[in-house]
Design an enzyme around this catalytic site. Structure first.
Site, PDB file in Angstrom:
ATOM      1  N   ARG A 165      46.721  35.129  22.307  1.00 50.89           N
ATOM      2  CA  ARG A 165      45.797  34.615  22.256  1.00 50.89           C
ATOM      3  C   ARG A 165      45.910  33.446  23.614  1.00 50.89           C
ATOM      4  O   ARG A 165      45.569  32.322  24.010  1.00 50.89           O
ATOM      5  CB  ARG A 165      45.892  33.385  21.393  1.00 50.89           C
ATOM      6  CG  ARG A 165      45.411  33.651  19.994  1.00 50.89           C
ATOM      7  CD  ARG A 165      43.903  34.178  20.287  1.00 50.89           C
ATOM      8  NE  ARG A 165      43.124  34.265  18.404  1.00 50.89           N
ATOM      9  CZ  ARG A 165      43.773  35.495  18.568  1.00 50.89           C
ATOM     10  NH1 ARG A 165      44.834  36.096  18.605  1.00 50.89           N
ATOM     11  NH2 ARG A 165      42.959  35.588  16.277  1.00 50.89           N
ATOM     12  N   SER A 237      40.346  29.957  14.163  1.00 51.96           N
ATOM     13  CA  SER A 237      41.053  29.473  14.014  1.00 51.96           C
ATOM     14  C   SER A 237      41.239  27.572  15.054  1.00 51.96           C
ATOM     15  O   SER A 237      41.391  28.037  16.287  1.00 51.96           O
ATOM     16  CB  SER A 237      41.879  30.400  14.349  1.00 51.96           C
ATOM     17  OG  SER A 237      42.057  31.127  13.250  1.00 51.96           O
ATOM     18  N   GLU A 333      44.640  26.070  18.787  1.00 51.66           N
ATOM     19  CA  GLU A 333      43.970  26.816  19.711  1.00 51.66           C
ATOM     20  C   GLU A 333      42.818  27.260  21.250  1.00 51.66           C
ATOM     21  O   GLU A 333      42.444  27.903  21.899  1.00 51.66           O
ATOM     22  CB  GLU A 333      43.133  28.730  18.903  1.00 51.66           C
ATOM     23  CG  GLU A 333      43.367  29.812  19.211  1.00 51.66           C
ATOM     24  CD  GLU A 333      42.618  30.665  18.708  1.00 51.66           C
ATOM     25  OE1 GLU A 333      41.501  31.205  19.153  1.00 51.66           O
ATOM     26  OE2 GLU A 333      42.852  30.871  17.709  1.00 51.66           O
TER      27      GLU A 333
HETATM   28  N1  EPU Z   1      46.734  32.018   3.887  1.00 50.08           N
HETATM   29  C1  EPU Z   1      47.046  30.342   3.156  1.00 50.08           C
HETATM   30  N2  EPU Z   1      46.890  29.926   2.712  1.00 50.08           N
HETATM   31  C2  EPU Z   1      45.125  30.405   2.985  1.00 50.08           C
HETATM   32  C3  EPU Z   1      44.816  30.810   3.954  1.00 50.08           C
HETATM   33  C4  EPU Z   1      46.119  32.474   4.388  1.00 50.08           C
HETATM   34  O1  EPU Z   1      49.117  30.215   2.737  1.00 50.08           O
HETATM   35  O2  EPU Z   1      44.324  29.578   2.601  1.00 50.08           O
HETATM   36  C5  EPU Z   1      48.193  32.217   5.012  1.00 50.08           C
HETATM   37  C6  EPU Z   1      48.332  33.593   3.466  1.00 50.08           C
HETATM   38  O3  EPU Z   1      50.218  33.378   3.847  1.00 50.08           O
HETATM   39  C7  EPU Z   1      48.138  34.649   4.590  1.00 50.08           C
HETATM   40  C8  EPU Z   1      48.322  33.993   5.671  1.00 50.08           C
HETATM   41  O4  EPU Z   1      48.190  32.857   5.846  1.00 50.08           O
HETATM   42  O5  EPU Z   1      48.724  35.754   4.837  1.00 50.08           O
HETATM   43  C9  EPU Z   1      47.234  35.068   7.202  1.00 50.08           C
HETATM   44  O6  EPU Z   1      45.601  34.320   7.291  1.00 50.08           O
HETATM   45  P1  EPU Z   1      45.070  35.669   7.505  1.00 50.08           P
HETATM   46  O7  EPU Z   1      45.327  36.831   7.221  1.00 50.08           O
HETATM   47  O8  EPU Z   1      43.333  34.955   7.440  1.00 50.08           O
HETATM   48  O9  EPU Z   1      44.803  35.206   8.806  1.00 50.08           O
HETATM   49  P2  EPU Z   1      45.861  34.309  10.000  1.00 50.08           P
HETATM   50  O10 EPU Z   1      46.815  34.200  10.217  1.00 50.08           O
HETATM   51  O11 EPU Z   1      45.899  32.088   9.532  1.00 50.08           O
HETATM   52  C10 EPU Z   1      44.361  35.091  12.541  1.00 50.08           C
HETATM   53  C11 EPU Z   1      43.617  34.929  13.421  1.00 50.08           C
HETATM   54  C12 EPU Z   1      42.003  35.091  12.951  1.00 50.08           C
HETATM   55  C13 EPU Z   1      42.170  36.440  13.068  1.00 50.08           C
HETATM   56  C14 EPU Z   1      43.170  36.090  11.537  1.00 50.08           C
HETATM   57  C15 EPU Z   1      42.917  38.315  10.964  1.00 50.08           C
HETATM   58  C16 EPU Z   1      45.521  33.362  14.836  1.00 50.08           C
HETATM   59  C17 EPU Z   1      45.475  31.860  15.278  1.00 50.08           C
HETATM   60  N3  EPU Z   1      43.688  33.635  13.865  1.00 50.08           N
HETATM   61  O12 EPU Z   1      44.136  34.715  11.520  1.00 50.08           O
HETATM   62  O13 EPU Z   1      41.619  34.777  13.972  1.00 50.08           O
HETATM   63  O14 EPU Z   1      41.321  36.439  12.298  1.00 50.08           O
HETATM   64  O15 EPU Z   1      43.834  36.142  11.984  1.00 50.08           O
HETATM   65  O16 EPU Z   1      43.455  38.734  12.014  1.00 50.08           O
HETATM   66  O17 EPU Z   1      45.545  34.074  15.477  1.00 50.08           O
HETATM   67  C18 EPU Z   1      40.359  33.302  15.314  1.00 50.08           C
HETATM   68  O18 EPU Z   1      41.418  33.045  16.356  1.00 50.08           O
HETATM   69  O19 EPU Z   1      39.702  32.261  15.670  1.00 50.08           O
HETATM   70  C19 EPU Z   1      40.515  33.738  14.291  1.00 50.08           C
HETATM   71  C20 EPU Z   1      39.747  33.331  13.279  1.00 50.08           C
END
Ligand code: EPU
Length: 338
Positions: A165, A237, A333
């Protein structure tokens, strides 16, 4: 020459749906118009802010200076081999329309980035990423106007200094360049990336499995987890996933044996910010018109009339509680203006 509006509402220019305004606002569609605007701003000593679709911005206050919303558009194939294609895209093209265009032409690469809000020109700035793919994997070079020299410059992929990012357009040189076009190197080979989370599981449920149904799968996954900014103001995010020292991680692991994590080099570990926020009890919580999205607590939502400052203060409370509970400093972010 392109008109400069004064006291212009930014409501339609930020996906948080915050009512704020720009002292001056203009939408140049050529480099000549940009040059004129630079002169205009220089004469009046105006601070400048470049925006795309405002999908990663939080306006805490009005912006007194000149907001520039570049309108260079177009999607053109510039080169092609048996296996690859180069496509030059104007900064103002909507990102998801571009992804859809690629899928329709059987150009592989951006499909996992389906439905990410924002414009093409914003993709390199914060190196957008989702489901195992980042913009940096697809970008050949970026064309930008250099405010310092008044020239058009081109940044190779390496010169963009892409990181998680982040890029040269976000750190260090943040105010120097205005991106006009992005050139992507896409593939004609039918290779799909199904490695992230449960993408494969969802994809295999599709009757047919191809580029187009992978896009459908990604859209479905996103729609289940993330609020549609047209309905609920948000900027995706709000925080980055923190990368912490392995020693701190080992300490945390003693107290939380289930902490999700991904290795990040030999000495660092990346922790999902969503998990940290969830553990602090914020998921689904709401204060007035600001809240933490119930299906993905990393997303802060404007449920109605929240101000930029309401959202900012809510986010600071989240940050504070994560710091207190885990000793981890969340980094935004979203770009905060004002
Ligand atoms: N999780 C929880 N509780 C929740 C949701 C998630 O504990 O309610 C934990 C789980 O362990 C899950 C982990 O968070 O496995 C990761 O969640 P998710 O796969 O939804 O991805 P993220 O890391 O929260 C990142 C990006 C997103 C992107 C997704 C999918 C960042 C800051 N965010 O989110 O990007 O869509 O991966 O690749 O890196 C954005 O940048 O605006 C964005 C939405």
């Amino acid at each position: 020459m392109r008109q400069v509006h004064t006291n212009h509402s930014l409501l339609a220019h930020n996906t948080f749906h915050i009512e704020s305004s720009a002292g001056y606002f203009s939408e140049p569609s050529s480099i000549d118009e940009l040059k004129y605007l630079m002169e205009y701003a220089h004469q009046r000593e105006l601070e400048q802010l470049v925006i795309g679709e405002g999908s990663n911005m939080l306006f805490r206050n009005n912006f007194e200076g000149l907001v520039i919303h570049p309108l260079m558009s177009g999607i053109h194939k510039t080169d092609e081999s048996d296996s690859e294609i180069l496509v030059r895209v104007g900064t103002a093209e909507n990102w998801d329309n571009f992804v859809s265009f690629c899928v329709d032409h059987s150009w592989y690469g951006p499909e996992n980035l389906s439905l990410i809000p924002g414009s093409v020109g914003s993709a390199p700035v914060q190196n957008i990423g989702a489901y195992g793919v980042e913009a940096k994997d697809l970008i050949e070079y970026v064309e930008a106007y250099d405010k310092q020299s008044g020239e058009l410059v081109s940044f190779s992929n390496q010169a963009c200094e892409f990181a998680y990012r982040n890029s040269i357009f976000k750190h260090g040189q943040i105010n120097r360049y205005i991106i006009s076009h992005v050139v992507f190197r896409l593939s004609k080979k039918s290779e799909l990336n199904l490695e992230y989370g449960n993408v494969k599981e969802y994809f295999e449920k599709q009757a047919e499995q191809n580029l187009s149904t992978l896009r459908d799968t990604i859209i479905k996954i996103r729609e289940q987890k993330l609020p549609n900014p047209d309905e609920y103001g948000n900027a995706g995010s709000f925080f980055k996933n923190p990368v912490i020292q392995r020693s701190l991680f080992e300490d945390l692991l003693k107290r939380n044996s289930t902490i999700p994590h991904y290795s990040s080099g030999s000495n660092h570990v990346k922790i999902p910010a969503a998990w940290l926020i969830d553990q602090c009890g914020w998921k689904g919580s709401r204060e007035g018109d600001v809240g933490c999205w119930p299906n993905q607590p990393l997303v802060i939502v404007n449920y109605g009339q929240a101000s930029g400052d309401d959202i900012y203060r809510f986010s600071e409370k989240i940050k504070k509680s994560v710091k207190e509970k885990f000793g981890i400093e969340l980094e935004r972010e979203v770009k905060v203006i004002g």
